[in-house]
Design an enzyme around this catalytic site. Structure first.
Site, PDB file in Angstrom:
ATOM      1  N   CYS A  13       0.808  -1.046  -0.066  1.00  0.00           N
ATOM      2  CA  CYS A  13       0.168  -0.008   0.084  1.00  0.00           C
ATOM      3  C   CYS A  13       0.958   1.501  -0.033  1.00  0.00           C
ATOM      4  O   CYS A  13       1.694   1.455  -0.851  1.00  0.00           O
ATOM      5  CB  CYS A  13      -1.158  -0.152   1.144  1.00  0.00           C
ATOM      6  SG  CYS A  13      -2.168   1.314   0.888  1.00  0.00           S
ATOM      7  N   HIS A  53      -3.805  -4.344  -0.098  1.00  0.00           N
ATOM      8  CA  HIS A  53      -3.292  -5.081   1.010  1.00  0.00           C
ATOM      9  C   HIS A  53      -3.332  -6.669   1.216  1.00  0.00           C
ATOM     10  O   HIS A  53      -4.528  -7.050   1.287  1.00  0.00           O
ATOM     11  CB  HIS A  53      -3.994  -4.486   2.293  1.00  0.00           C
ATOM     12  CG  HIS A  53      -3.863  -2.906   2.677  1.00  0.00           C
ATOM     13  ND1 HIS A  53      -2.853  -2.728   3.467  1.00  0.00           N
ATOM     14  CD2 HIS A  53      -4.627  -1.888   2.179  1.00  0.00           C
ATOM     15  CE1 HIS A  53      -2.882  -1.400   3.720  1.00  0.00           C
ATOM     16  NE2 HIS A  53      -3.787  -1.018   3.211  1.00  0.00           N
ATOM     17  N   GLU A  67      -2.617  -8.751   3.424  1.00  0.00           N
ATOM     18  CA  GLU A  67      -2.728  -9.131   4.790  1.00  0.00           C
ATOM     19  C   GLU A  67      -4.367  -8.864   5.015  1.00  0.00           C
ATOM     20  O   GLU A  67      -4.713  -9.367   5.923  1.00  0.00           O
ATOM     21  CB  GLU A  67      -1.961  -8.344   5.843  1.00  0.00           C
ATOM     22  CG  GLU A  67      -2.348  -6.917   6.072  1.00  0.00           C
ATOM     23  CD  GLU A  67      -2.120  -5.909   5.098  1.00  0.00           C
ATOM     24  OE1 GLU A  67      -2.397  -4.783   5.354  1.00  0.00           O
ATOM     25  OE2 GLU A  67      -1.455  -6.227   4.119  1.00  0.00           O
TER      26      GLU A  67
END
EC number: 4.3.2.10
Length: 208
Positions: free
Chosen positions: A79, A181, A183
């Site tokens: 990001c 992202h 994650e």
């Protein structure tokens, strides 16, 4: 061991949790010696480019990250962390970045009528073959950003459509970045982090 650069940017803990879930040996650190000894480095980030670079400079981490990139070991920006890899950003004025990938970070145009920030799930379209980017080919991942990177075609691995193609995955040799992202992108994001871990174990993959 993979090291996550710890410089108070907000999403470091989420990245660590994802790596922990995968059983990947990892550590949060701002220690130059620990960073340089890592098998792979992740530069996360949430917030403003100017403040992130200020935080890195205050911790004297800019030359450390640049030196790590020069080793040829894999480095992944996530990001805002991806945006920091470029030469400069025009968010709140002009701010120099890490200069690891040629290009600039500019505001997402608002003339399409779409809301900014670009927030939510969107699909990645590959622009050239790459083993890391292939994990995300035609897959939706989670984005939250108001600025995007503009770079040369040879460094763009994938784009996502938001009124126009926005750069979503970049790579210059061993230096990679995702605007989304991983994650926060469910199983496909975890698969991408697993692929990055494999790159840290195979020198040939880090040069792919």
């Amino acid at each position: 061991m993979i090291v996550i650069v710890d410089y108070d940017t907000g999403n470091t803990r989420n990245v660590k949790k994802a790596l922990d879930y995968l059983g990947v040996n990892n550590q949060l650190s701002a220690d130059p010696a620990i960073i340089m000894a890592a098998s792979g480095l992740i530069l996360p980030g949430v917030g403003a480019f100017k403040e992130a670079m200020k935080a890195l400079n205050q911790r004297q981490l800019v030359p450390v990250i640049q030196a790590f990139a020069a080793t040829g070991k894999p480095l992944l920006g996530i990001c805002l962390g991806m945006q920091l890899l470029f030469d400069r950003s025009f968010e709140f004025g002009e701010t120099a970045g890490l200069g690891l990938i040629p290009g600039e970070v500019v505001a997402i145009p608002t003339d399409s009528g779409l809301a900014v920030p670009h927030m939510g799930w969107n699909t990645n379209s590959l622009t050239q073959p790459d083993l890391f980017a292939a994990v995300f080919a035609d897959q939706a991942t989670y984005f939250v950003h108001s600025f995007y990177a503009t770079t040369l075609p040879q460094f763009t691995l994938a784009t996502t459509d938001y009124g126009q193609p926005l750069t979503s995955i970049v790579r210059r040799n061993n230096v990679l970045g995702t605007q989304f992202h991983p994650e926060k992108s469910g199983a496909i994001g975890l698969a991408g982090l697993k692929k990055f871990k494999e790159m840290t174990e195979d020198e040939a993959l880090s040069r792919d």
